[in-house]
Design an enzyme around this catalytic site. Structure first.
Site, PDB file in Angstrom:
ATOM      1  N   ASP A 136       0.853  -1.185   0.000  1.00  0.00           N
ATOM      2  CA  ASP A 136       0.000   0.000   0.000  1.00  0.00           C
ATOM      3  C   ASP A 136       0.892   1.240   0.000  1.00  0.00           C
ATOM      4  O   ASP A 136       2.125   1.116  -0.039  1.00  0.00           O
ATOM      5  CB  ASP A 136      -0.925  -0.001   1.230  1.00  0.00           C
ATOM      6  CG  ASP A 136      -0.158   0.200   2.528  1.00  0.00           C
ATOM      7  OD1 ASP A 136       1.082   0.296   2.503  1.00  0.00           O
ATOM      8  OD2 ASP A 136      -0.813   0.259   3.583  1.00  0.00           O
ATOM      9  N   ASP A 168       1.416   4.819   2.257  1.00  0.00           N
ATOM     10  CA  ASP A 168       1.027   5.450   3.514  1.00  0.00           C
ATOM     11  C   ASP A 168       1.492   6.911   3.537  1.00  0.00           C
ATOM     12  O   ASP A 168       2.638   7.202   3.202  1.00  0.00           O
ATOM     13  CB  ASP A 168       1.681   4.713   4.696  1.00  0.00           C
ATOM     14  CG  ASP A 168       1.505   3.200   4.619  1.00  0.00           C
ATOM     15  OD1 ASP A 168       0.391   2.737   4.879  1.00  0.00           O
ATOM     16  OD2 ASP A 168       2.480   2.495   4.280  1.00  0.00           O
ATOM     17  N   ASP A 220      -3.303   4.569   2.667  1.00  0.00           N
ATOM     18  CA  ASP A 220      -3.654   4.933   4.041  1.00  0.00           C
ATOM     19  C   ASP A 220      -3.237   6.374   4.297  1.00  0.00           C
ATOM     20  O   ASP A 220      -2.099   6.750   4.030  1.00  0.00           O
ATOM     21  CB  ASP A 220      -2.924   4.037   5.057  1.00  0.00           C
ATOM     22  CG  ASP A 220      -3.641   2.727   5.294  1.00  0.00           C
ATOM     23  OD1 ASP A 220      -4.718   2.521   4.707  1.00  0.00           O
ATOM     24  OD2 ASP A 220      -3.117   1.912   6.070  1.00  0.00           O
TER      25      ASP A 220
HETATM   26  N1  DCP Z   1       2.217   0.464  11.748  1.00  0.00           N
HETATM   27  C1  DCP Z   1       2.298  -0.097  13.001  1.00  0.00           C
HETATM   28  N2  DCP Z   1       1.202  -0.663  13.560  1.00  0.00           N
HETATM   29  C2  DCP Z   1       0.035  -0.685  12.891  1.00  0.00           C
HETATM   30  C3  DCP Z   1      -0.063  -0.125  11.616  1.00  0.00           C
HETATM   31  C4  DCP Z   1       1.059   0.440  11.075  1.00  0.00           C
HETATM   32  O1  DCP Z   1       3.350  -0.080  13.618  1.00  0.00           O
HETATM   33  N3  DCP Z   1      -1.029  -1.254  13.451  1.00  0.00           N
HETATM   34  C5  DCP Z   1       3.390   1.098  11.160  1.00  0.00           C
HETATM   35  C6  DCP Z   1       4.514   0.206  10.832  1.00  0.00           C
HETATM   36  C7  DCP Z   1       4.482   0.089   9.346  1.00  0.00           C
HETATM   37  C8  DCP Z   1       3.775   1.332   8.895  1.00  0.00           C
HETATM   38  O2  DCP Z   1       2.975   1.731   9.972  1.00  0.00           O
HETATM   39  O3  DCP Z   1       5.760   0.045   8.793  1.00  0.00           O
HETATM   40  C9  DCP Z   1       2.955   1.125   7.678  1.00  0.00           C
HETATM   41  O4  DCP Z   1       2.234  -0.088   7.737  1.00  0.00           O
HETATM   42  P1  DCP Z   1       2.201  -1.060   6.498  1.00  0.00           P
HETATM   43  O5  DCP Z   1       1.380  -2.225   6.904  1.00  0.00           O
HETATM   44  O6  DCP Z   1       1.787  -0.319   5.292  1.00  0.00           O
HETATM   45  O7  DCP Z   1       3.723  -1.582   6.374  1.00  0.00           O
HETATM   46  P2  DCP Z   1       4.888  -1.143   5.408  1.00  0.00           P
HETATM   47  O8  DCP Z   1       4.559   0.136   4.737  1.00  0.00           O
HETATM   48  O9  DCP Z   1       6.117  -1.190   6.234  1.00  0.00           O
HETATM   49  O10 DCP Z   1       4.968  -2.331   4.378  1.00  0.00           O
HETATM   50  P3  DCP Z   1       4.269  -2.493   2.939  1.00  0.00           P
HETATM   51  O11 DCP Z   1       5.352  -2.231   1.969  1.00  0.00           O
HETATM   52  O12 DCP Z   1       3.803  -3.897   2.898  1.00  0.00           O
HETATM   53  O13 DCP Z   1       3.143  -1.522   2.840  1.00  0.00           O
HETATM   54 MG    MG Z   2       2.797   0.430   3.616  1.00  0.00          MG
END
Ligand code: DCP
Ligand code: MG
Length: 367
Positions: free
Chosen positions: A204, A206, A291
């Protein structure tokens, strides 16, 4: 014949927030295997096991070169008997029977397919599997009631399964920026999550939104969402209100690690091709998960740190704060339990300093 003395012994600190973990992983076969077992545990409501496998994988990600034998792992932290068995299997036999078995298992495959639907968590997938639903087709035929998120998730399943590229993230960033400054001049957006850590793809995109004047961000999200909706950019959106209130006498710690910012979970309609009209049946847009999070400027540094990830890096930061520093860290604030007060910060660097940690830039938080 390898001389024992020539075997490299690695040294790695036990907290991931004490390590510099780049995307340059020298042990992808081992870390993929352990991550798969972590995922299986998480999908099976075994969070403790999940974290143990995540920690083990993260230790291997931090190693400066490929592991060639288990003797090199002597003294490394976070490698329990189970993880070591998996690693040994792969190093000695080329594969782990447990990993291969899990990958092939009907249960794991069904859990994966179903939880890959946006809006479907492990609990829902579990319930469906118990009702004999193992595939998207079976789900559609089952007559199960789907909520709005799940309907959108199913409708855009193929698009949402495709990794989002950095170029797509940037294109969406420009649109979100236009929306944000249109409804509140001076407001700022920052790309967070995996892309801020330098990942080339993500599941996604963010974004963190704030305004340099405290309080101006209040009520911003509905306006941004309306603007995006009026321009036809949203295929789905659900906004949740800010529910964070700073307590006077202690840390306002949410029951879970979920933060309480005003947040919008959305599915964006991203135009992929501005060229001539495509042949009928071909569309020139794709669905992308986006998001949006709004933070007041006073909490911005904490939100930025909390939303940059990785998830394990965040977990380890909070564990370090709690266990080693008697502090409570969230995406809203840092509370010092000994002093009985909140510690204010305007940058991530300041937060690392409060925590007694060397600053780790986003590109080295890929634990
Ligand atoms: N995050 C967190 N706890 C949550 C939601 C989010 O700590 N409940 C934080 C850590 C993540 C960031 O927000 O790194 C974004 O969440 P993502 O699930 O989008 O994860 P990433 O962006 O790191 O990975 P991806 O490339 O799969 O989107
Ligand atoms: Mg992400």
């Amino acid at each position: 014949q390898i001389d024992e003395a020539e075997v490299v012994a690695f040294s790695v600190p036990s907290y991931a927030c004490l390590r510099r973990t780049t995307l340059d992983n020298h042990n992808p076969v081992l870390t993929d295997a352990l991550s798969l077992l972590a995922e299986n545990a998480e999908l099976s409501d075994e969070d403790g096991r999940g974290v143990a496998f995540r920690r083990a994988a993260a230790v291997l990600k931090a190693l400066p070169e490929p592991v060639t034998g288990v003797t090199q792992l002597r003294g490394l932290p976070c490698l329990g008997g189970h993880s070591l068995r998996v690693i040994r299997d792969i190093l000695e036999n080329g594969a782990s029977s447990e990993v291969e078995f899990t990958k092939q298992s009907e249960r794991f495959k069904a859990l994966k397919v179903l939880t890959d639907i946006f809006g479907v968590g492990a609990k829902t997938a579990e319930r469906w599997i118990r009702d004999g639903i193992h595939s998207l087709h079976q789900l559609q035929e089952s007559g199960q009631t789907l909520n709005r998120a799940q309907q959108a998730g199913l409708e855009h399943y193929d698009d949402l399964k495709q990794p989002v590229t950095k170029a797509e993230a940037d294109a969406i960033g420009e649109i979100v920026e236009e929306a944000v400054v249109s409804v509140l001049p001076g407001a700022q957006i920052t790309l967070i999550g995996g892309f801020r850590r330098g990942k080339l793809t993500g599941h996604d995109v963010d974004f963190l939104i704030t305004h340099p004047e405290e309080g101006r961000e209040v009520g911003l999200m509905p306006k941004v969402v309306s603007w995006l909706e009026s321009q036809g950019f949203l295929l789905y959106q659900k906004t949740t209100r800010n529910s964070y209130l700073e307590a006077k006498d202690g840390p306002a710690r949410p029951a879970s690690n979920m933060d309480r910012f005003e947040r919008c979970f959305s599915i964006f309609k991203l135009v992929t091709d501005e060229g001539p009209k495509p042949a009928s049946g071909h569309r020139r847009w794709r669905a992308v998960r986006v998001d949006l999070v709004v933070s007041p400027i006073s909490q911005f540094a904490f939100a930025l740190l909390g939303w940059t990830g990785s998830k394990l890096f965040e977990r380890e930061l909070r564990r370090w704060a709690g266990h080693e520093k008697a502090m409570s860290l969230s995406s809203h604030a840092l509370y010092d339990n000994k002093q009985g007060r909140y510690l204010k910060a305007t940058s991530e660097e300041e937060i690392f300093t409060y925590l007694g940690l060397e600053y780790i830039p986003p590109s080295e938080r890929n634990a």
